[in-house]
Scaffold this motif. Sequence first.
Motif, PDB file in Angstrom:
ATOM      1  N   ASP A 369       0.863  -1.179   0.000  1.00 27.00           N
ATOM      2  CA  ASP A 369       0.000   0.000   0.000  1.00 27.00           C
ATOM      3  C   ASP A 369       0.901   1.231   0.000  1.00 27.00           C
ATOM      4  O   ASP A 369       1.562   1.530   0.998  1.00 27.00           O
ATOM      5  N   PRO A 370       0.969   1.982  -1.122  1.00 28.28           N
ATOM      6  CA  PRO A 370       1.892   3.131  -1.168  1.00 28.28           C
ATOM      7  C   PRO A 370       1.554   4.197  -0.139  1.00 28.28           C
ATOM      8  O   PRO A 370       2.452   4.891   0.347  1.00 28.28           O
ATOM      9  N   PHE A 371       0.270   4.347   0.216  1.00 31.47           N
ATOM     10  CA  PHE A 371      -0.105   5.344   1.231  1.00 31.47           C
ATOM     11  C   PHE A 371       0.388   4.907   2.609  1.00 31.47           C
ATOM     12  O   PHE A 371       0.789   5.735   3.428  1.00 31.47           O
ATOM     13  N   GLN A 372       0.371   3.605   2.862  1.00 30.76           N
ATOM     14  CA  GLN A 372       0.903   3.104   4.125  1.00 30.76           C
ATOM     15  C   GLN A 372       2.401   3.349   4.208  1.00 30.76           C
ATOM     16  O   GLN A 372       2.914   3.782   5.251  1.00 30.76           O
ATOM     17  N   GLU A 374       4.059   5.656   2.663  1.00 27.75           N
ATOM     18  CA  GLU A 374       4.269   7.096   2.816  1.00 27.75           C
ATOM     19  C   GLU A 374       4.119   7.513   4.272  1.00 27.75           C
ATOM     20  O   GLU A 374       4.884   8.341   4.783  1.00 27.75           O
ATOM     21  N   GLY A 375       3.134   6.913   4.965  1.00 27.36           N
ATOM     22  CA  GLY A 375       2.945   7.223   6.380  1.00 27.36           C
ATOM     23  C   GLY A 375       4.038   6.669   7.268  1.00 27.36           C
ATOM     24  O   GLY A 375       4.237   7.145   8.380  1.00 27.36           O
ATOM     25  N   THR A 389      -1.434  -1.798  -7.284  1.00 29.57           N
ATOM     26  CA  THR A 389      -1.580  -1.597  -5.843  1.00 29.57           C
ATOM     27  C   THR A 389      -3.036  -1.671  -5.397  1.00 29.57           C
ATOM     28  O   THR A 389      -3.325  -1.421  -4.226  1.00 29.57           O
TER      29      THR A 389
END
Length: 579
Positions: A369-372, A374-375, A389
Motif C-alpha cells: 500500500d503506497p499510502f501506508q 508514505e505514512g 496496488t
Amino acid sequence: MQILSISAAAFLGWSAVASVSAQSATSSSALPQLQHRHSFFSTLPVEPSDDNLKVARHQVQVVGLSGFREWEVKGSFRDLYSAAGKISAAADRALDSHAKVHVQWHSSNASLLRPPFTPTFIPGLHLAVTSNNFDATWEAYCPVLAELTGAVDCRVLEELQLEDQSTKLINAQHLIPINNHYYVHRTTEPPGFMSSSSVLSTLVAAQQSGTRGPALIDLVLENGNGNLKVVWSVGNQGQDDEENTVKVTFDKQTDKVVEVGWFYRELTEREHTVFDHYLGATVKMDAEGEVVSEALIQTRSPVFPPHKKEIATGNIRIPGHGYSSTMSPAQTFHPHSITTIHSNPYIAETTGECDLYVLQVLPPGIFVDPFQLEGLASEIGESTVFGETDLEKPVGVVPGWGSLVLVKVQPEESVKTSRWIAGNATTETTADSQGSGKPSPYISTVDVPMHMRYQPPVSEQDPATHVDVAIPWPIVAWTCPASGNEESAVDAAKKLFYIPPLPLNLLFKENTVNFRFLLPDPIPKHYPESHVSVPVGRLEDLEVVRTVTFVLAGAGTLAVAWALIKAVAGRSSGKGKQD
C-alpha cells in the motif's frame, strides 16, 4: 550462414560435445551480416599458463575452465531472420530510432551467476519498452518481437476486450508505465516463449548443442537492429570433479572476437581490498585469428563478494558483503518483507558517493500500500512503488504482474530501520577480530509491510486450507556515480561481461550510475525466494459465502438508509422548533 565452429568436450555434468559447422550451403555473398562474439569466463583461482591455455591460428584451447559462456550477436532484424532461415515482412518496417525494446529471461533452474558476474537476475521473463509514444512503438516492434521470441499478443488496446486482461500472452495493456518505460514481469515463461518456431530459438539451439538450456537471455531491439546475449553455465558447477576442456575455433567472416578470461581475487597487504577488486587475465583473438593479446586487468568488480575466508579451514577472517531476506510471519495475509544487509567495515572507502537500494519485484499474489509506506517514511525511509496496488483485486484478475518496491537505505539517523548502523571504528570490534583493532561491519534491516491477495478457491477434492505463495528475494545494489576516475575500470569490466538486470536499470539513468551488487548470503545454488502460506477458500462454501454476503450487504444498506431517515427527520424537527 557462416557461424563460429565450437566443440566443447567434457562439459562438466553433461559430457556433451558441441560442434557447429563453419560452412553453410548459403553462398558467401548471401551471408547475413551478423557479428558474433564468443566469451568463456572462469572464476577458478588460477592464472593462464602453458598447461591450461594453448593458442594457435584461429583457435584457443582451454583446460580446466569453470564458469560461464557468453554468446553475443549483433545485426539487423533481416540478418537475424536470415541466420535462422526465416523470412518476415515485419523486419522490413521502418522503426522509431528513439524507441527500444528490452527482453530478459532468467531460468529459475539455472545456477546463480557467480562473481565477478552480475548475479541478481530475478527469475522469469522481463519485458520493457522505452518510448515517448508507446502505442506507435508497440505497433511497430511487437510483430518483430512476437516472431523473435513468441508469447506476445500484438493486438492494440482498442482490440483487446475486458476478458483478455488475464490472458497468459503478453499484450499492450500488461505493460505498466515506469518513468519513460513500460514494463511487465512474468515469474514463468508465457505459453509459446522461445518455441521451436521462434527465430531466437533456432539461433540459440545451434549454439547450446546438447548442453542444458541457457541461464540468461538478453535481447535489445533498437533502430532496426538487434543485440542478443545468451549465457550458459560451463565447467565445474558442483556436479563432479571431471576436468573441463573447451576448444574454440572461429570464423573470421562472422566472428568479431573470442575472449577467454580468468578472474581471481587480488591479494594485497591491505586485506580489505580483496572485497573490491578482481584481477582478470584475458586472452583475446580478433576475427582474423592472428592477433592474441593477453592482458592483466585490475578492475572493480560489479559484485561485492560476501566474505574473506581462511583457505585451509574455511573460517571467516573478515565479514564481507551480503544480505538475506524473509517474509514474517510465514502464515498471514499481512506479512513483512524483512531484508537484512551486512557489509565489511571498510565499505565507506569504496562507496562514499554511492546510495544503497533494495528493489523487490513482487508477483501478482502480493502487493504494498503506497499510502501506508508514505505514512511510515520516518520508519522505513524513502520508498517508491510502481505497478498494481489495488487492494480489492483478487490474484486472478491482476494483469501481467504485481508491482515494484524500491527502498533507499538511508544514512540519516532519523530513519529507524532502513539505514546503515556502523560500528565504532576504534572501540567496537567483531568477534573474529577482537584485539586486532578492526572495525565492526555495517548492518541494516529493511522492513516493508505487505499484503496478500485473495487466492482462487480450491475444489472439494483438494484438502488444502492454505496455498503457498513464492516471493523472490529482492535485488540489493549500490548505485554509484559514473565518475571520470572509474570510467576506464568500469568500461573494461563491461567489455568482458556486464548485463544489468531488469527492472533495476529502468529506474536509473544507465549512463549516470554504475551498479555494484550484493550477493545473497550464504550464496545459494539458485536464486532464493521466500514463502508465505495464505488461507484459501473452498468452492463448496461458495453458496454460503454468497448468502452471507448478500444478507450482510442488505443489512448494511438498511442500516445506512435508517440512519439517513433518522438524521433527516431530526433535522426537520429541529428546524420547525426554531421557526
